[in-house]
Design a protein around this motif. Structure first.
Motif: not given
Lengths: 377, 177
Positions: A200, B44, A198, B46, A194, B65, B122, A205, B48
């Motif tokens: 990337s 996850h 992560a 993320r 993981r 998402y 995912f 991703f 942006y």
């Protein structure tokens, strides 16, 4: 044009000297950076070579132990399940060692007397063959086959005797390091993957996450399949040999199982000692032929090719024989016998990775290509 | 109590936690707290920047998402490359859920409009979770199915309404769902 002539006029002696100095300094800097970089790569290579084998073995072990740990995880915590699996496999290893130790001891005690006997016997038969050939092809007189075989066998014996204490030390070290590494790979493997995924960039991703899952699934199938295959072939040969009077049946079975990890060549190497010992000890008798049939027909053709390979090994990881030879030769050159065994799996791993990426690209267009084709022309 | 000790022993503010955020999404409304903790470990987070592409139309889609903060624009491009905005999503909204279970190319593009924090879930994570904790993953998938079916129902009602409005100009065969 005028600019150019100005420049030409500008090449005074001082300028030439400066240019010369700058160039020299640049070359010197380049050389020093290059040499320090190569010593750095040398350092990292030395460090890596120490870690290479334990890391690889722990990864393989982690792949093997992951399914039972995952099953137990339904009832216990991850760490708890790893401990339970560890205790169980330690027990199994202890039992195996108990069963094997007398055989190993007998083998080691008789080695000093048996090995020369086997070589003498083989040399005798080779001499017979050479004598028979000599009648037809006088040219081969100049080649001294028996002497070559004798010196080769003595070298092998000396190498085995010299290597054993060294490799015992290595194995002792590995027995501490590998379970430790395996524990952490089992416990934190997903977290490590993981964390790597992560790293990337946002745009890629999702694709990296998907690919990492597909590749690691294929890899674990491959590793488990290969190890199971070797285990079953080794057991079949041990059981088959124990029906005969041949000595060292368990050791020969283990040897055949381990060499079975190398495709194409491994089984042939694996059957050489067994057939040789059978030939010398039992002569060309019914038992000898049974052993030959066991090695070739039962273990290889029937069990391995017809049953195990179709079930356990996916066609994805099949390598072209030429590639197998390359992997074995390069692996042997780099890491000796262990390199020969792990060379092929490593090439298979690379192939699996490439194939997964290709199927992925085929199923979906990659972001870049999608962007290009979407762009108005 | 001493404020210092108070700070150390108090848990992270409930409203700030990821579990709190996930619990209030319509997909995960009915999850137990155990399932939420597991979900927390597979998603996850993320970050942006503004105007960053999340995915483009026809990208391989493999998950959904959820917007924790910021704004996301969903748009489609026509043949000339002009963007047509389909929706603007704000915190608490989610998108891309149709590709979570079935691998398919993305049907629209998504781009952030300001600094945005997205929580990604995912297919690979769901599949891994299903191996270890089938009950938890099935309750997550049930929630997802419920939301997707609700949307499908709303869409088919909308299609019927539009059909009636058009007064039979469009035959049912021409309607793409």
């Amino acid at each position: 044009m005028s600019n150019l002539s100005q420049n030409q006029r500008g090449w005074t002696r001082a300028r030439v000297a400066t240019a010369f100095l700058v160039l020299t300094a640049a070359i010197a800097c380049g050389l020093s950076i290059y040499s320090s970089a190569s010593s750095l790569t040398g350092l990292s290579r030395t460090g890596f070579s120490v870690l290479f084998l334990p890391l690889l073995l722990s990864l393989v072990l982690a792949f093997l132990l992951d399914p039972p740990v995952t099953q137990l995880e339904k009832f216990f915590s991850r760490t708890g399940s790893i401990f339970i699996v560890y205790v169980l496999s330690l027990g199994l290893a202890f039992l195996a060692a108990l069963w094997l130790t007398p055989h190993w001891q007998g083998f080691w005690d008789n080695m000093g007397t048996d090995f020369p006997r086997y070589t003498t016997r083989v040399i005798e038969s080779v001499q017979n063959v050479v004598a028979a050939l000599h009648d037809r092809f006088p040219v081969i007189e100049s080649y001294n086959f028996p002497m070559k075989i004798r010196s080769w066998a003595e070298q092998l014996m000396a190498a085995m005797l010299a290597e054993t204490p060294q490799s015992a030390l290595k194995v002792g070290g590995l027995m501490i390091i590998v379970p430790l590494f395996t524990f952490f790979f089992l416990r934190d493997g997903r977290k490590i993957i993981r964390a790597c995924v992560a790293l990337s960039p946002n745009r890629y991703f999702e694709m990296v996450r998907d690919l990492s899952y597909l590749i690691s699934r294929q890899l674990s199938h491959f590793v488990r399949g290969r190890i199971l295959e070797a285990l079953i072939v080794g057991m079949v040969i041990t059981v088959g040999l124990s029906f005969t009077d041949i000595r060292y049946a368990p050791l020969l079975g283990i040897f055949a199982g381990v060499t079975n990890l190398i495709p194409y060549i491994g089984p042939i190497i694996g059957m050489v000692p067994g057939i040789l010992i059978a030939f010398v000890d039992l002569g060309v008798s019914g038992q000898f032929w049974w052993i030959v049939i066991l090695y070739i027909l039962i273990a290889q053709v029937l069990i391995d090719n017809f049953i195990l390979i179709p079930i356990l090994i996916s066609r994805v990881s099949n390598l072209h024989p030429l590639l197998v030879f390359f992997a074995i030769i390069v692996g042997g050159k780099l890491y000796g016998i262990i390199g020969m065994i792990i060379g092929v799996p490593i090439v298979s791993v690379i192939k699996i990775t490439l194939l997964e990426v290709r199927t992925y690209r085929r199923t979906f267009r990659l972001p870049e290509s999608a962007l290009e084709s979407d762009r108005p022309h | 109590m001493d404020p210092l000790w108070n700070n150390i022993f108090r848990k992270k503010l409930d409203e700030d936690s990821l579990a709190h955020f996930l619990k209030h999404l319509p997909i995960f409304l009915e999850l137990s707290s155990r399932a939420l903790t597991m979900l927390e470990n597979v998603v996850h987070i993320r970050n942006y920047n503004a105007n960053e592409t999340v995915f483009e139309e026809n990208d391989p889609g493999s998950g959904m998402y959820m917007i924790r903060s910021g704004m996301v624009k969903i748009y489609a491009r026509d043949q000339n490359g002009t963007e047509h905005e389909l929706a603007t999503l704000s915190p608490g909204d989610f998108f891309g859920e149709t590709t979570l279970t079935a691998p398919a190319p993305r049907s629209a593009s998504a781009r952030t409009m300001e600094n945005t924090e997205l929580v990604g879930l995912f297919r690979a994570d769901i599949l891994e979770l299903a191996e270890k904790h089938p009950a938890v993953s099935s309750s997550i998938l049930l929630g997802l199915t419920r939301v997707v079916s609700e949307r499908l129902q709303a869409a088919s009602l909308e299609i019927r309404r539009l059909q009636n409005q058009a007064g039979g100009h469009i035959s049912p065969e021409n309607v793409e769902t």
